[in-house]
Design a protein around this motif. Sequence first.
Motif, PDB file in Angstrom:
ATOM      1  N   MET A   1      -2.921  28.034  43.864  1.00 18.74           N
ATOM      2  CA  MET A   1      -1.779  28.039  44.766  1.00 18.74           C
ATOM      3  C   MET A   1      -1.570  26.664  45.393  1.00 18.74           C
ATOM      4  SD  MET A   1      -0.071  30.724  44.689  1.00 18.74           S
ATOM      5  CE  MET A   1       0.920  30.916  46.116  1.00 18.74           C
ATOM      6  N   ASN A   2      -2.664  25.980  45.719  1.00 22.71           N
ATOM      7  CA  ASN A   2      -2.526  24.649  46.302  1.00 22.71           C
ATOM      8  C   ASN A   2      -1.818  23.700  45.354  1.00 22.71           C
ATOM      9  OD1 ASN A   2      -3.749  25.334  48.703  1.00 22.71           O
ATOM     10  ND2 ASN A   2      -5.779  24.724  48.012  1.00 22.71           N
ATOM     11  N   GLU A   3      -2.164  23.768  44.066  1.00 24.12           N
ATOM     12  CA  GLU A   3      -1.514  22.912  43.081  1.00 24.12           C
ATOM     13  C   GLU A   3      -0.029  23.245  42.978  1.00 24.12           C
ATOM     14  OE1 GLU A   3      -1.966  21.481  38.442  1.00 24.12           O
ATOM     15  OE2 GLU A   3      -3.359  22.952  39.247  1.00 24.12           O
ATOM     16  N   ARG A   4       0.328  24.510  42.992  1.00 21.65           N
ATOM     17  CA  ARG A   4       1.730  24.908  42.930  1.00 21.65           C
ATOM     18  C   ARG A   4       2.505  24.359  44.111  1.00 21.65           C
ATOM     19  NH1 ARG A   4       5.493  27.637  45.115  1.00 21.65           N
ATOM     20  NH2 ARG A   4       4.179  28.550  46.693  1.00 21.65           N
ATOM     21  N   ILE A   5       1.956  24.484  45.288  1.00 21.01           N
ATOM     22  CA  ILE A   5       2.623  23.982  46.495  1.00 21.01           C
ATOM     23  C   ILE A   5       2.786  22.472  46.421  1.00 21.01           C
ATOM     24  CG2 ILE A   5       2.373  23.674  48.994  1.00 21.01           C
ATOM     25  CD1 ILE A   5       0.943  26.465  48.958  1.00 21.01           C
ATOM     26  N   LEU A   6       1.740  21.793  46.033  1.00 24.22           N
ATOM     27  CA  LEU A   6       1.769  20.340  45.927  1.00 24.22           C
ATOM     28  C   LEU A   6       2.815  19.887  44.906  1.00 24.22           C
ATOM     29  CD1 LEU A   6       0.363  17.654  46.766  1.00 24.22           C
ATOM     30  CD2 LEU A   6      -1.036  17.957  44.729  1.00 24.22           C
ATOM     31  N   ILE A   7       2.781  20.456  43.715  1.00 25.88           N
ATOM     32  CA  ILE A   7       3.703  20.055  42.658  1.00 25.88           C
ATOM     33  C   ILE A   7       5.145  20.366  43.041  1.00 25.88           C
ATOM     34  CG2 ILE A   7       4.396  20.512  40.271  1.00 25.88           C
ATOM     35  CD1 ILE A   7       1.440  20.946  39.615  1.00 25.88           C
ATOM     36  N   SER A   8       5.380  21.469  43.728  1.00 30.91           N
ATOM     37  CA  SER A   8       6.750  21.844  44.086  1.00 30.91           C
ATOM     38  C   SER A   8       7.368  20.864  45.071  1.00 30.91           C
ATOM     39  CB  SER A   8       6.795  23.255  44.661  1.00 30.91           C
ATOM     40  OG  SER A   8       6.166  23.298  45.920  1.00 30.91           O
ATOM     41  N   GLU A   9       6.555  20.163  45.831  1.00 34.54           N
ATOM     42  CA  GLU A   9       7.062  19.215  46.825  1.00 34.54           C
ATOM     43  C   GLU A   9       7.301  17.825  46.258  1.00 34.54           C
ATOM     44  OE1 GLU A   9       4.199  19.438  49.957  1.00 34.54           O
ATOM     45  OE2 GLU A   9       4.863  21.429  50.585  1.00 34.54           O
ATOM     46  N   HIS A  12       9.922  12.912  41.473  1.00 33.84           N
ATOM     47  CA  HIS A  12       9.907  11.500  41.076  1.00 33.84           C
ATOM     48  C   HIS A  12      10.211  11.409  39.597  1.00 33.84           C
ATOM     49  CE1 HIS A  12       8.320   7.433  40.388  1.00 33.84           C
ATOM     50  NE2 HIS A  12       8.598   7.249  41.673  1.00 33.84           N
ATOM     51  N   PRO A  13      10.992  10.416  39.166  1.00 35.05           N
ATOM     52  CA  PRO A  13      11.336  10.315  37.746  1.00 35.05           C
ATOM     53  C   PRO A  13      10.143  10.047  36.827  1.00 35.05           C
ATOM     54  CG  PRO A  13      12.427   8.581  39.034  1.00 35.05           C
ATOM     55  CD  PRO A  13      11.676   9.435  39.987  1.00 35.05           C
ATOM     56  N   SER A  14       9.050   9.545  37.371  1.00 35.42           N
ATOM     57  CA  SER A  14       7.878   9.261  36.545  1.00 35.42           C
ATOM     58  C   SER A  14       6.853  10.386  36.549  1.00 35.42           C
ATOM     59  CB  SER A  14       7.201   7.963  37.002  1.00 35.42           C
ATOM     60  OG  SER A  14       8.051   6.875  36.773  1.00 35.42           O
ATOM     61  N   LEU A  15       7.190  11.504  37.177  1.00 37.06           N
ATOM     62  CA  LEU A  15       6.284  12.657  37.219  1.00 37.06           C
ATOM     63  C   LEU A  15       6.970  13.881  36.626  1.00 37.06           C
ATOM     64  CD1 LEU A  15       4.899  12.330  40.851  1.00 37.06           C
ATOM     65  CD2 LEU A  15       3.785  11.604  38.748  1.00 37.06           C
ATOM     66  N   ILE A  16       6.177  14.783  36.085  1.00 36.76           N
ATOM     67  CA  ILE A  16       6.724  16.048  35.620  1.00 36.76           C
ATOM     68  C   ILE A  16       7.021  16.894  36.852  1.00 36.76           C
ATOM     69  CG2 ILE A  16       6.268  18.143  34.300  1.00 36.76           C
ATOM     70  CD1 ILE A  16       4.367  16.517  32.562  1.00 36.76           C
ATOM     71  N   ASN A  17       8.250  17.384  36.944  1.00 31.84           N
ATOM     72  CA  ASN A  17       8.658  18.167  38.101  1.00 31.84           C
ATOM     73  C   ASN A  17       8.588  19.655  37.799  1.00 31.84           C
ATOM     74  OD1 ASN A  17       9.526  15.926  39.886  1.00 31.84           O
ATOM     75  ND2 ASN A  17      10.897  15.536  38.175  1.00 31.84           N
ATOM     76  N   MET A  18       8.224  20.431  38.806  1.00 31.59           N
ATOM     77  CA  MET A  18       8.161  21.874  38.653  1.00 31.59           C
ATOM     78  C   MET A  18       9.549  22.464  38.894  1.00 31.59           C
ATOM     79  SD  MET A  18       5.769  24.673  40.554  1.00 31.59           S
ATOM     80  CE  MET A  18       6.781  24.831  42.008  1.00 31.59           C
ATOM     81  N   ILE A  19       9.971  23.337  37.997  1.00 29.65           N
ATOM     82  CA  ILE A  19      11.263  23.998  38.116  1.00 29.65           C
ATOM     83  C   ILE A  19      11.109  25.327  38.864  1.00 29.65           C
ATOM     84  CG2 ILE A  19      13.244  24.905  36.835  1.00 29.65           C
ATOM     85  CD1 ILE A  19      12.688  21.854  36.434  1.00 29.65           C
ATOM     86  N   TYR A  72       3.539   6.159  43.811  1.00 29.49           N
ATOM     87  CA  TYR A  72       4.250   7.249  44.471  1.00 29.49           C
ATOM     88  C   TYR A  72       3.275   8.317  44.958  1.00 29.49           C
ATOM     89  CZ  TYR A  72       7.001  11.424  45.240  1.00 29.49           C
ATOM     90  OH  TYR A  72       7.531  12.564  45.800  1.00 29.49           O
ATOM     91  N   LEU A  73       2.339   8.706  44.090  1.00 31.37           N
ATOM     92  CA  LEU A  73       1.352   9.718  44.492  1.00 31.37           C
ATOM     93  C   LEU A  73       0.558   9.244  45.702  1.00 31.37           C
ATOM     94  CD1 LEU A  73       0.047  10.923  41.016  1.00 31.37           C
ATOM     95  CD2 LEU A  73       1.512  12.184  42.609  1.00 31.37           C
ATOM     96  N   GLN A  74       0.141   7.980  45.694  1.00 32.53           N
ATOM     97  CA  GLN A  74      -0.626   7.450  46.826  1.00 32.53           C
ATOM     98  C   GLN A  74       0.211   7.432  48.097  1.00 32.53           C
ATOM     99  OE1 GLN A  74      -2.179   3.703  45.422  1.00 32.53           O
ATOM    100  NE2 GLN A  74      -4.016   4.680  44.605  1.00 32.53           N
ATOM    101  N   SER A  75       1.505   7.160  47.970  1.00 37.67           N
ATOM    102  CA  SER A  75       2.378   7.166  49.156  1.00 37.67           C
ATOM    103  C   SER A  75       2.504   8.574  49.748  1.00 37.67           C
ATOM    104  CB  SER A  75       3.760   6.611  48.812  1.00 37.67           C
ATOM    105  OG  SER A  75       4.522   7.549  48.073  1.00 37.67           O
ATOM    106  N   GLN A  76       2.220   9.582  48.917  1.00 35.65           N
ATOM    107  CA  GLN A  76       2.242  10.975  49.363  1.00 35.65           C
ATOM    108  C   GLN A  76       0.838  11.465  49.742  1.00 35.65           C
ATOM    109  OE1 GLN A  76       5.301  12.630  49.607  1.00 35.65           O
ATOM    110  NE2 GLN A  76       5.981  10.542  49.183  1.00 35.65           N
ATOM    111  N   ASP A  77      -0.111  10.536  49.828  1.00 38.41           N
ATOM    112  CA  ASP A  77      -1.521  10.844  50.146  1.00 38.41           C
ATOM    113  C   ASP A  77      -2.155  11.768  49.123  1.00 38.41           C
ATOM    114  OD1 ASP A  77      -1.493   9.235  52.432  1.00 38.41           O
ATOM    115  OD2 ASP A  77      -0.711  10.867  53.658  1.00 38.41           O
TER     116      ASP A  77
END
Length: 96
Positions: A1-9, A12-19, A72-77
Amino acid sequence: MNERILISELRHPSLINMIAAFQDRENFYLVMDLLSGGEIYIFILEIIKIYSEEETSIQSSFSSFIIIAVEYLQSQDIIHIDFKPENLVFDSEGYL
């Protein structure tokens, strides 16, 4: 669930986005962007054996995409702990 929440937020064009995300009684499903270009692992490590100057230049641009995504990931901690060639994929236009 943590991964789902993280990915949904993340967006970025260089990351795979969750639909979307959903589950049934046995499985949890993540619907992600379709990246039909394949893995960088196959492209670099299996198809290209000897690198020309042009191919080295192309690989430098791959490095740029990776750096932009990691910044980008680092800017999002966020620290990505599963960073490997199998997780680097191309879209249908050849962007990493």
